[in-house]
Design an enzyme around this catalytic site. Sequence first.
Site, mmCIF file in Angstrom:
data_model
loop_
_atom_site.group_PDB
_atom_site.id
_atom_site.type_symbol
_atom_site.label_atom_id
_atom_site.label_comp_id
_atom_site.label_asym_id
_atom_site.label_seq_id
_atom_site.Cartn_x
_atom_site.Cartn_y
_atom_site.Cartn_z
ATOM 1 N N TYR A 139 3.262 9.701 -0.645
ATOM 2 C CA TYR A 139 4.398 9.131 0.089
ATOM 3 C C TYR A 139 5.726 9.349 -0.651
ATOM 4 O O TYR A 139 6.791 9.111 -0.089
ATOM 5 C CB TYR A 139 4.221 7.620 0.342
ATOM 6 N N HIS A 141 -7.512 9.696 -1.892
ATOM 7 C CA HIS A 141 -6.849 9.683 -0.581
ATOM 8 C C HIS A 141 -7.671 10.355 0.533
ATOM 9 O O HIS A 141 -7.688 9.893 1.664
ATOM 10 C CB HIS A 141 -5.465 10.346 -0.711
ATOM 11 N N ASP A 148 0.840 -1.200 0.000
ATOM 12 C CA ASP A 148 0.000 0.000 0.000
ATOM 13 C C ASP A 148 0.875 1.251 0.000
ATOM 14 O O ASP A 148 1.552 1.549 0.979
ATOM 15 C CB ASP A 148 -0.885 -0.011 1.253
ATOM 16 N N LYS A 184 -2.633 5.875 -4.424
ATOM 17 C CA LYS A 184 -3.724 6.805 -4.083
ATOM 18 C C LYS A 184 -3.544 8.152 -4.779
ATOM 19 O O LYS A 184 -2.411 8.603 -5.003
ATOM 20 C CB LYS A 184 -3.763 7.034 -2.563
#
Length: 272
Positions: free
Chosen positions: A51, A107, A46, A76
């Site tokens: 990120y 998100h 994930d 996401k």
Amino acid sequence: MTSPKLLPLNDGRTIPQLGFGVYKIDDADVDGPLEHAFEVGYRHIDTAALYHNEAGVGRAIGASGIARDELFITTKLWNDRHLDAKAAFHESLDKLGLDYVDLYLIHWPAPKYNQAFLTAWQDMIELRAAGEIRSIGVCNFRAEDLDELAATGVLPTVNQIELHPSFPQTEMAAKNASLGVLTESWSPLGRSADLDHPVTTQIADALGATTAQVILAWHLAHGYVVIPKSTKPERIQQNWDSLDVSLTPEQIAQLDGLDQGNRIGPDPAEFS
Ligand code: A2P
């Protein structure tokens, strides 16, 4: 070796119940933890555009030699791309070096953008039809956000929300379930905050398990998808081994009693 259950999604596909989260692992540092996670047995990863480690995830996938169809990869859409979702998705896909992702999630509902998530949703439906996304879903959606999506006629497969024993989101999980949307827990350990509670410690001692394993077993017992993150090899293994920890109904009820309204992440009603 015990493998995670494959939970059915409302679009006819499945998702491995236990995955590996890579939030807050820098791109340059993600290869080692992922290599270890793959060795241990994790196949569900994930990540998210936010990120900034999709390229590293792609590198680690390539280096693993694992067949693509054995993997389940989630990424996401970030909040400021709701009106530009197809381009944002293709940037993620390029960074990952993949032809498709298994699950693409909005998100946050991001109220500042006035339901722009509905525009993103239509784009995601089209990307799914084109075969570039297998399943579509959301994160951090409130009941009213889910109702707006439901009105489009296409429900999300999952709603990934902050969920841990001190913030169990019982009502939101029930809302998800009432719509046939799977609940996926982010920060399942409460970013460590839930690990030291005396109730958890006592159950862990009784079972010869760690408190992290007890909490992860609680998520699994509730039927939630869970994506613990760790950079440490022994914890990556330990979290996987929670698949072999089984709680009694009494122990689950004890852990259900730890609700303190302890939200540690942003409130979706405000966060954009
Ligand atoms: P680390 O990466 O140093 O192992 P959450 O998933 O709830 O956000 O929690 C993630 C945090 O919990 C990270 O700081 C991670 O640290 C830590 N963590 C992950 N697995 C374990 C574990 N088995 N025992 C203790 N801490 C853990």
